[in-house]
Design a protein around this motif. Structure first.
Motif, PDB file in Angstrom:
ATOM      1  N   MET A   1      13.180   3.722   4.366  1.00 39.98           N
ATOM      2  CA  MET A   1      13.218   4.092   2.958  1.00 39.98           C
ATOM      3  C   MET A   1      11.848   4.454   2.435  1.00 39.98           C
ATOM      4  SD  MET A   1      14.222   1.762  -0.345  1.00 39.98           S
ATOM      5  CE  MET A   1      12.708   0.830  -0.220  1.00 39.98           C
ATOM      6  N   THR A   2      10.830   3.691   2.828  1.00 42.71           N
ATOM      7  CA  THR A   2       9.535   3.882   2.213  1.00 42.71           C
ATOM      8  C   THR A   2       8.498   4.319   3.225  1.00 42.71           C
ATOM      9  OG1 THR A   2       8.780   1.631   2.596  1.00 42.71           O
ATOM     10  CG2 THR A   2      10.062   2.029   0.607  1.00 42.71           C
ATOM     11  N   VAL A   3       7.450   4.961   2.697  1.00 38.63           N
ATOM     12  CA  VAL A   3       6.320   5.297   3.545  1.00 38.63           C
ATOM     13  C   VAL A   3       5.066   4.579   3.099  1.00 38.63           C
ATOM     14  CG1 VAL A   3       7.253   7.558   4.102  1.00 38.63           C
ATOM     15  CG2 VAL A   3       5.732   7.337   2.160  1.00 38.63           C
ATOM     16  N   SER A   4       5.083   3.984   1.925  1.00 39.34           N
ATOM     17  CA  SER A   4       3.918   3.245   1.450  1.00 39.34           C
ATOM     18  C   SER A   4       4.363   2.186   0.472  1.00 39.34           C
ATOM     19  CB  SER A   4       2.925   4.199   0.784  1.00 39.34           C
ATOM     20  OG  SER A   4       3.553   4.982  -0.197  1.00 39.34           O
ATOM     21  N   LEU A   5       3.537   1.137   0.360  1.00 38.69           N
ATOM     22  CA  LEU A   5       3.910  -0.006  -0.457  1.00 38.69           C
ATOM     23  C   LEU A   5       2.667  -0.622  -1.058  1.00 38.69           C
ATOM     24  CD1 LEU A   5       6.018  -2.255  -1.223  1.00 38.69           C
ATOM     25  CD2 LEU A   5       5.438  -3.344   0.932  1.00 38.69           C
ATOM     26  N   VAL A   6       2.701  -0.865  -2.383  1.00 39.35           N
ATOM     27  CA  VAL A   6       1.570  -1.478  -3.062  1.00 39.35           C
ATOM     28  C   VAL A   6       2.030  -1.931  -4.431  1.00 39.35           C
ATOM     29  CG1 VAL A   6       0.665   0.560  -4.227  1.00 39.35           C
ATOM     30  CG2 VAL A   6      -0.922  -1.184  -3.477  1.00 39.35           C
ATOM     31  N   ALA A   7       1.334  -2.894  -5.011  1.00 37.23           N
ATOM     32  CA  ALA A   7       1.648  -3.248  -6.390  1.00 37.23           C
ATOM     33  C   ALA A   7       1.411  -2.039  -7.265  1.00 37.23           C
ATOM     34  CB  ALA A   7       0.756  -4.405  -6.838  1.00 37.23           C
ATOM     35  N   LYS A 151      10.871  -4.787 -18.891  1.00 35.16           N
ATOM     36  CA  LYS A 151      10.622  -6.218 -18.692  1.00 35.16           C
ATOM     37  C   LYS A 151      11.560  -6.788 -17.630  1.00 35.16           C
ATOM     38  CE  LYS A 151       9.990 -10.605 -21.130  1.00 35.16           C
ATOM     39  NZ  LYS A 151       8.715 -10.851 -20.420  1.00 35.16           N
ATOM     40  N   ASP A 152      12.758  -6.230 -17.541  1.00 38.30           N
ATOM     41  CA  ASP A 152      13.710  -6.683 -16.532  1.00 38.30           C
ATOM     42  C   ASP A 152      13.274  -6.313 -15.111  1.00 38.30           C
ATOM     43  OD1 ASP A 152      15.360  -7.684 -18.547  1.00 38.30           O
ATOM     44  OD2 ASP A 152      16.457  -5.785 -18.737  1.00 38.30           O
ATOM     45  N   LEU A 153      12.249  -5.492 -14.984  1.00 43.69           N
ATOM     46  CA  LEU A 153      11.776  -5.069 -13.669  1.00 43.69           C
ATOM     47  C   LEU A 153      10.636  -5.935 -13.144  1.00 43.69           C
ATOM     48  CD1 LEU A 153      11.740  -1.188 -14.181  1.00 43.69           C
ATOM     49  CD2 LEU A 153      13.522  -2.565 -13.099  1.00 43.69           C
ATOM     50  N   GLU A 154      10.154  -6.881 -13.945  1.00 46.40           N
ATOM     51  CA  GLU A 154       9.046  -7.731 -13.504  1.00 46.40           C
ATOM     52  C   GLU A 154       9.418  -8.465 -12.223  1.00 46.40           C
ATOM     53  OE1 GLU A 154       6.176  -9.424 -16.723  1.00 46.40           O
ATOM     54  OE2 GLU A 154       8.224  -9.782 -17.448  1.00 46.40           O
ATOM     55  N   GLY A 155       8.523  -8.389 -11.238  1.00 50.60           N
ATOM     56  CA  GLY A 155       8.730  -9.081  -9.970  1.00 50.60           C
ATOM     57  C   GLY A 155       9.678  -8.378  -9.018  1.00 50.60           C
ATOM     58  N   THR A 156      10.154  -7.197  -9.384  1.00 48.25           N
ATOM     59  CA  THR A 156      11.073  -6.454  -8.519  1.00 48.25           C
ATOM     60  C   THR A 156      10.322  -5.332  -7.808  1.00 48.25           C
ATOM     61  OG1 THR A 156      11.737  -4.795 -10.179  1.00 48.25           O
ATOM     62  CG2 THR A 156      12.904  -6.912 -10.195  1.00 48.25           C
ATOM     63  N   GLN A 183       0.038  -3.756 -15.344  1.00 50.49           N
ATOM     64  CA  GLN A 183       0.276  -2.564 -14.529  1.00 50.49           C
ATOM     65  C   GLN A 183       0.889  -2.887 -13.179  1.00 50.49           C
ATOM     66  OE1 GLN A 183      -2.744  -3.399 -15.737  1.00 50.49           O
ATOM     67  NE2 GLN A 183      -4.366  -3.196 -14.190  1.00 50.49           N
ATOM     68  N   ASP A 184       0.712  -4.126 -12.702  1.00 45.78           N
ATOM     69  CA  ASP A 184       1.283  -4.522 -11.417  1.00 45.78           C
ATOM     70  C   ASP A 184       2.495  -5.435 -11.603  1.00 45.78           C
ATOM     71  OD1 ASP A 184      -0.067  -6.692 -12.412  1.00 45.78           O
ATOM     72  OD2 ASP A 184      -1.214  -7.107 -10.594  1.00 45.78           O
ATOM     73  N   ALA A 185       3.224  -5.212 -12.700  1.00 41.48           N
ATOM     74  CA  ALA A 185       4.391  -6.047 -12.993  1.00 41.48           C
ATOM     75  C   ALA A 185       5.462  -5.958 -11.916  1.00 41.48           C
ATOM     76  CB  ALA A 185       4.984  -5.650 -14.347  1.00 41.48           C
ATOM     77  N   ALA A 186       5.513  -4.826 -11.224  1.00 40.14           N
ATOM     78  CA  ALA A 186       6.475  -4.649 -10.135  1.00 40.14           C
ATOM     79  C   ALA A 186       5.748  -4.057  -8.941  1.00 40.14           C
ATOM     80  CB  ALA A 186       7.616  -3.733 -10.579  1.00 40.14           C
ATOM     81  N   THR A 187       6.388  -4.116  -7.788  1.00 40.09           N
ATOM     82  CA  THR A 187       5.850  -3.482  -6.581  1.00 40.09           C
ATOM     83  C   THR A 187       6.411  -2.075  -6.478  1.00 40.09           C
ATOM     84  OG1 THR A 187       5.645  -5.582  -5.403  1.00 40.09           O
ATOM     85  CG2 THR A 187       5.767  -3.588  -4.065  1.00 40.09           C
ATOM     86  N   CYS A 188       5.533  -1.107  -6.261  1.00 41.79           N
ATOM     87  CA  CYS A 188       5.963   0.288  -6.192  1.00 41.79           C
ATOM     88  C   CYS A 188       6.029   0.769  -4.753  1.00 41.79           C
ATOM     89  CB  CYS A 188       5.006   1.171  -6.981  1.00 41.79           C
ATOM     90  SG  CYS A 188       5.129   0.942  -8.763  1.00 41.79           S
ATOM     91  N   LYS A 206      15.053  -1.536  -7.677  1.00 43.46           N
ATOM     92  CA  LYS A 206      15.819  -1.783  -8.894  1.00 43.46           C
ATOM     93  C   LYS A 206      15.743  -0.619  -9.870  1.00 43.46           C
ATOM     94  CE  LYS A 206      17.300  -5.853  -7.790  1.00 43.46           C
ATOM     95  NZ  LYS A 206      18.753  -6.050  -7.516  1.00 43.46           N
ATOM     96  N   ALA A 207      14.769   0.257  -9.688  1.00 43.67           N
ATOM     97  CA  ALA A 207      14.602   1.433 -10.547  1.00 43.67           C
ATOM     98  C   ALA A 207      13.887   2.491  -9.732  1.00 43.67           C
ATOM     99  CB  ALA A 207      13.802   1.086 -11.801  1.00 43.67           C
TER     100      ALA A 207
END
Length: 353
Positions: A1-7, A151-156, A183-188, A206-207
């Motif tokens: 699914m992903t090629v990169s991962l970071v907060a 706000k519902d995306l925090e930690g997702t 700015q790092d509320a979720a992992t992108c 989640k989004a």
């Protein structure tokens, strides 16, 4: 699914790495020379002035990655605007725009402010010379997800259709900041658009930040809903999304041709603004967009193609403020310094009506 991962508050992509200070000095010098304003010249005077510049008689390249938002250079070519001035412009694709402009593979193009502003502050010799249009992307969630706010995306985990440090990543950060989140509320993570729906339905994300053109059919069939948008939300919808960008070196060496090229592209965007049905057909006929005519007309109606240079300057200020706050642009930059470095408008949009 992903090629990169970071907060989501992470650092910029490799295409936005810092260059040495000599590049910054070259950039500062690239647009400092006073040049003749072509609005005070006759067409014959402009043409004679262009003939004295090194790019005259050469093929000038515009980088274009497809889509309606960045179509100004291609539309100008389709409408014959470059030919009217005796300019040979080719449209090229396949190279990321900051790389294309920085290496000389292209001399100009149109792309997101959110994508190009950081490389400029990192020393890339690129300047913004005109406004394109307002937004075209939104943060989407499954319609039945129960998610009602960022706000519902925090930690997702949140997906996006471009790499870490790219335009979509930075848009997500701005949404979070605007909503009072870190700015790092979720992992992108980067997710190909074609895999976004499956990734949402599997719960891997989640989004997802997606092009409104791509997402529309999934909104229409009830799969997705808009959570946050630069296209429709009151706090973002009037901001300029994309700008015309040029090699600072090219502008310095070819000040009159650069003004004419910018004028051609600004005229093309005004053509879109004032002739949307015709523009939609040209985009399809010339392969600028895919899909059908009704989808293309709908998308053109969602954006302001006549957005002004004054609006664009204010947008750059707002983006710079957020980026400095988020640490995307280093704290030794001020908002005014960012604007002074990046924003060098060379032509205004003028209505033909």
């Amino acid at each position: 699914m992903t090629v990169s991962l970071v907060a989501c508050g992470g650092s910029s992509s490799s295409s936005e790495k810092k260059e040495d200070t000599s590049d910054s000095k070259k950039q500062e010098a690239s647009t400092e020379k006073e040049v003749t304003d072509i609005t005070k010249m006759s067409d014959d005077e402009i043409k004679e002035a262009m003939k004295k510049e090194p790019a005259w008689g050469t093929t000038i390249t515009a980088e274009y990655d497809g889509g309606d938002c960045t179509s100004g250079p291609s539309m100008a070519k389709a409408l014959g605007y470059y030919d009217n001035w005796g300019l040979d412009v080719q449209i090229a694709a396949g190279t990321e725009i900051t790389e294309a402009l920085g290496t000389g593979k292209a001399q100009f193009g149109v792309h997101h402010i959110a994508h190009m502003l950081v490389p400029i502050t990192n020393g890339m010799d690129i300047v913004f010379t005109g406004s394109a249009q307002t937004g075209c992307k939104s943060l989407y969630v499954l319609a039945d997800s129960g998610i009602e706010s960022t706000k519902d995306l925090e930690g997702t985990t949140v997906g996006m259709d471009s790499p870490i440090g790219g335009s979509s990543h930075n848009m997500i950060i701005r949404f979070f900041l605007a909503d009072g989140l870190k700015q790092d509320a979720a992992t992108c993570v980067q997710v190909e658009s074609s895999a976004a729906i499956q990734s949402l339905q599997s719960g891997d994300i989640k989004a997802c930040l997606l092009s409104d053109r791509f997402a529309k059919k999934f909104v229409d069939d009830g799969t997705l809903k808009v959570l946050r948008s630069i296209t429709w939300d009151d706090d973002f919808k009037d901001e300029t999304c994309c700008v015309m960008a040029m090699s600072g070196k090219f502008v310095k060496e070819n000040p009159v041709i650069s003004q004419v090229l910018t004028k051609c592209v600004m005229d093309a965007y005004m053509y879109i603004a004032e002739n949307k049905d015709e523009a939609a057909q040209i985009m399809l006929d010339e392969g600028m967009v895919s899909g059908d005519i009704e989808l293309t007309k709908y998308m053109l109606d969602q954006q302001n193609w006549a957005v002004s240079n004054a609006d664009t300057k204010e947008t750059i200020k707002a983006v710079a403020k957020d980026y400095i706050e988020a640490g995307i642009i280093t704290s030794d930059w001020t908002v005014d310094k960012v604007v002074e470095t990046a924003w060098h408008p060379l032509a205004e949009k003028v209505s033909t009506k």
